[in-house]
Motif scaffolding. Structure first.
Motif, PDB file in Angstrom:
ATOM      1  N   ASP A   1       0.840  -1.195   0.000  1.00  0.00           N
ATOM      2  CA  ASP A   1       0.000   0.000   0.000  1.00  0.00           C
ATOM      3  C   ASP A   1       0.878   1.250   0.000  1.00  0.00           C
ATOM      4  O   ASP A   1       1.848   1.335   0.768  1.00  0.00           O
ATOM      5  CB  ASP A   1      -0.907   0.018   1.236  1.00  0.00           C
ATOM      6  CG  ASP A   1      -1.893  -1.141   1.258  1.00  0.00           C
ATOM      7  OD1 ASP A   1      -2.305  -1.580   0.161  1.00  0.00           O
ATOM      8  OD2 ASP A   1      -2.232  -1.611   2.363  1.00  0.00           O
TER       9      ASP A   1
ATOM     10  N   VAL B   1      -7.383   4.756  -5.740  1.00  0.00           N
ATOM     11  CA  VAL B   1      -6.765   5.769  -4.881  1.00  0.00           C
ATOM     12  C   VAL B   1      -6.810   7.102  -5.618  1.00  0.00           C
ATOM     13  O   VAL B   1      -6.200   7.254  -6.677  1.00  0.00           O
ATOM     14  CB  VAL B   1      -5.311   5.402  -4.525  1.00  0.00           C
ATOM     15  CG1 VAL B   1      -4.693   6.499  -3.664  1.00  0.00           C
ATOM     16  CG2 VAL B   1      -5.259   4.065  -3.803  1.00  0.00           C
TER      17      VAL B   1
ATOM     18  N   SER C   1      -6.869   7.088   0.201  1.00  0.00           N
ATOM     19  CA  SER C   1      -6.395   5.975   1.019  1.00  0.00           C
ATOM     20  C   SER C   1      -5.902   6.424   2.389  1.00  0.00           C
ATOM     21  O   SER C   1      -5.609   5.586   3.249  1.00  0.00           O
ATOM     22  CB  SER C   1      -5.255   5.260   0.289  1.00  0.00           C
ATOM     23  OG  SER C   1      -4.156   6.149   0.103  1.00  0.00           O
TER      24      SER C   1
END
Length: 340
Positions: free
Chosen positions: A143, A183, A212
């Motif tokens: 991530d 995102v 995010s």
């Protein structure tokens, strides 16, 4: 072959001319500039390509299938709209237009007429950014936790736009290209100054809040005596560091970071110290890849990687940045983001 005319023979126009001539799928038909002598100088004495100062003449030429526009940002709407209304595909330098509303007019016109409208977001076509796109979207970095960019040098001061509108489109377009589709930017804050008395910001700091929860930051500066071009993308698994000025090892991947235990009573931070890897990257001029993508989008009848919609997403963030700058640096919502 797709016949392409270059509109604007100033700073960037010669680069477009050179790369169009080097792209097998494209044929340079003409170079147009209000200063005819400048257009002729770009082509050289022995060129068989026509130089002209008349945009109308170029757009009326049936051999011209597309135009590549390298005129000042304030003229993009007028020139690109005239080309689209004449049935020509359009490649335009950043930014797409001077405002989101104007950019939306261009995108709508291109889509209604079935024409390719493409942004020359050159950095998105570099081997490094294409690899970063694979790493982020493929999950190899994990991530995205933060993005940090520095783009400073003793730059070419623009007469009609500030440093944010001049340099930040590079970083925002790269961000738009590499981030996963889910995102999105939600708010932008900008701080800037004009220590040289130019009448517009020539040093600026830009922060972008992402959906995010991560944040992206860019520092842009026309006044630095040293040139720095770096981008760091920190992920939960690995971190990518790009130094655009390093010709030998521009990209490095670090297996180093912070691990925060989840679901346990022991909440102490642990540090991960792993290897650094420098991926092998193909070589090639990014602008050549831009031209190849422009030709492919036209012949295949599909949107380009950096199509008009990507240009709109960048414009939405630039307008939010300008509003933030005027309001003292508060976060301003990005109204349109990727859904524009």
């Amino acid at each position: 072959m797709v016949g392409v005319a270059v509109i604007g023979a100033g700073y960037w126009g010669p680069n477009l001319v050179r790369n169009i001539q080097a792209t097998p799928q494209l044929r340079l038909t003409s170079v147009c500039d209000m200063n005819l002598a400048r257009a002729e100088a770009v082509l050289g004495r022995y060129s068989t390509v026509r130089a002209t100062s008349s945009l109308q003449e170029v757009l009326a030429d049936p051999e011209v299938d597309a135009v590549a526009i390298a005129t000042p940002a304030a003229t993009h709407l007028e020139v690109a709209m005239a080309a689209l209304e004449a049935g020509k595909h359009v490649l335009v330098e950043k930014p797409l237009a001077s405002s989101y509303v104007d950019g939306h007019k261009l995108v709508t016109t291109a889509e209604e007429r079935g024409l390719v409208l493409m942004l020359d977001h050159t950095f998105c076509y570099t081997p490094v950014v294409q690899r970063l796109r694979e790493l982020v979207r493929g999950g190899e970095l994990g991530d995205v936790q933060y993005v940090d960019s520095v783009r400073i040098n003793l730059g070419l001061v623009q007469p009609d736009i500030d440093v944010l509108w001049d340099l930040a489109p590079h970083d925002l377009s790269i961000l738009d290209s590499v981030l996963p589709d889910d995102v999105t930017p939600v708010a932008v804050a900008a701080h800037g100054s004009d220590p040289a008395g130019l009448g517009r910001a020539c040093v600026a700091y830009l922060s972008v809040q992402l959906s995010s929860g991560a944040i992206a930051h860019a520092h842009v500066n026309w006044l630095s005596p040293t040139k720095i071009r770096t981008t760091i993308i920190g992920g939960s698994r690995r971190t990518a560091v790009w130094n655009d000025l390093d010709p030998i090892q521009p990209l490095a991947l670090y297996d180093r970071g912070v691990d925060w235990p989840d679901g346990t009573e022991d909440r102490r931070v642990s540090y991960r110290i792993g290897d650094m890897v420098a991926p092998a990257l193909p070589t090639g001029e990014a602008l050549r890849a831009v031209m190849a993508e422009f030709a492919a989008a036209i012949t295949e009848g599909r949107p380009a990687l950096t199509d008009g919609r990507s240009g709109l997403r960048v414009l939405a963030q630039l307008e939010a940045a300008s509003a933030s700058l005027a309001a003292g640096g508060v976060f301003v919502p990005v109204e349109n983001g990727r859904t524009a």
